[in-house]
Design an enzyme around this catalytic site. Structure first.
Site, PDB file in Angstrom:
ATOM      1  N   CYS A  85       0.854  -1.190   0.000  1.00 34.43           N
ATOM      2  CA  CYS A  85       0.000   0.000   0.000  1.00 34.43           C
ATOM      3  C   CYS A  85       0.891   1.241   0.000  1.00 34.43           C
ATOM      4  CB  CYS A  85      -0.900  -0.008   1.234  1.00 34.43           C
ATOM      5  SG  CYS A  85      -1.850   1.513   1.432  1.00 34.43           S
ATOM      6  N   CYS A  88       0.532   3.187   3.514  1.00 32.80           N
ATOM      7  CA  CYS A  88       1.073   2.740   4.804  1.00 32.80           C
ATOM      8  C   CYS A  88       2.052   1.577   4.687  1.00 32.80           C
ATOM      9  CB  CYS A  88      -0.063   2.376   5.746  1.00 32.80           C
ATOM     10  SG  CYS A  88      -0.898   0.828   5.315  1.00 32.80           S
ATOM     11  N   CYS A 133      -7.309  -0.484   1.673  1.00 29.53           N
ATOM     12  CA  CYS A 133      -6.328  -1.046   2.597  1.00 29.53           C
ATOM     13  C   CYS A 133      -6.948  -1.234   3.976  1.00 29.53           C
ATOM     14  CB  CYS A 133      -5.135  -0.087   2.683  1.00 29.53           C
ATOM     15  SG  CYS A 133      -3.953  -0.512   3.968  1.00 29.53           S
ATOM     16  N   CYS A 136      -4.832   1.472   6.598  1.00 32.68           N
ATOM     17  CA  CYS A 136      -4.940   2.940   6.550  1.00 32.68           C
ATOM     18  C   CYS A 136      -6.235   3.405   5.892  1.00 32.68           C
ATOM     19  CB  CYS A 136      -3.731   3.551   5.850  1.00 32.68           C
ATOM     20  SG  CYS A 136      -3.718   3.320   4.055  1.00 32.68           S
ATOM     21  N   CYS A 156      -8.776  -4.898  -9.715  1.00 33.15           N
ATOM     22  CA  CYS A 156      -8.289  -3.889 -10.647  1.00 33.15           C
ATOM     23  C   CYS A 156      -7.744  -2.730  -9.820  1.00 33.15           C
ATOM     24  CB  CYS A 156      -9.465  -3.443 -11.521  1.00 33.15           C
ATOM     25  SG  CYS A 156      -8.999  -2.317 -12.818  1.00 33.15           S
TER      26      CYS A 156
HETATM   27 ZN   LIG Z   1      -2.563   1.283   3.642  1.00 33.62          ZN
END
Ligand SMILES: [Zn+2]
Length: 168
Positions: A85, A88, A133, A136, A156
């Site tokens: 991610c 984070c 995510c 975060c 996607c």
């Molecule tokens: Zn994250």
């Protein structure tokens, strides 16, 4: 049944229907909001996020924007590694589950365990399943049911929402 009782039961019925409808509509957003506040360390203000992220990443991760197709070099990334991610650094996908969907966005048929959460969004009127995510709350992309085996799913993902780390 007296007129009074009939009125009460009608009102209760109507309230029940409305509660059910609004309850249904608000559940995904509630879950998303709770999740965004879930991990205190990553519960940053908009200006803190702007400092951390590029304008392009901010637009996608924090405002659920979509990057232009074929704009991310991660679309063509074929090395063995992990996609993290960009908000984070939580590992989201393994390169072993990436495939070329031809859409112009990095595509995967399965995320890493406990990395994402989903909600339904109605931005294009037709309901789509958004995912973000788990840690975060940053928006990553949408999941569709036209992916390859074994899951049949196509995650996607916006490339700008990911950082790539090669296996060393
Ligand atoms: Zn994250």
């Amino acid at each position: 049944m007296s007129k009074f009782l009939l009125l009460i039961s009608r009102r209760n019925f109507l309230m029940g229907v409305l509660t059910t409808i609004f309850g249904f509509l608000s559940v995904p957003n509630k879950a998303f909001a709770a999740q965004q506040a879930g991990d205190k360390k990553w519960s940053l203000s908009n200006s803190q996020w702007r400092e951390r992220l590029s304008p392009q990443a901010y637009k996608v991760l924090r405002e659920e924007g979509t990057e232009a197709p074929f704009s991310s070099q991660l679309n063509d990334e074929k090395r063995a590694g992990t996609f993290l991610c960009a908000g984070c650094e939580l590992p989201i996908f393994s390169s072993s589950k990436k495939f070329d969907s031809g859409t112009g966005w990095p595509s995967f048929w399965e995320p890493l365990e406990d990395s994402i959460q989903t909600k339904v969004d109605y931005k294009l009127i037709v309901p789509r399943t958004e995912y973000h995510c788990r840690r975060c709350g940053g928006h990553h992309g949408h999941v569709f049911n036209d992916g390859p085996r074994p899951t049949g799913k196509r995650y996607c993902n916006n490339g700008v929402a990911l950082n790539f780390q090669t296996n060393s």
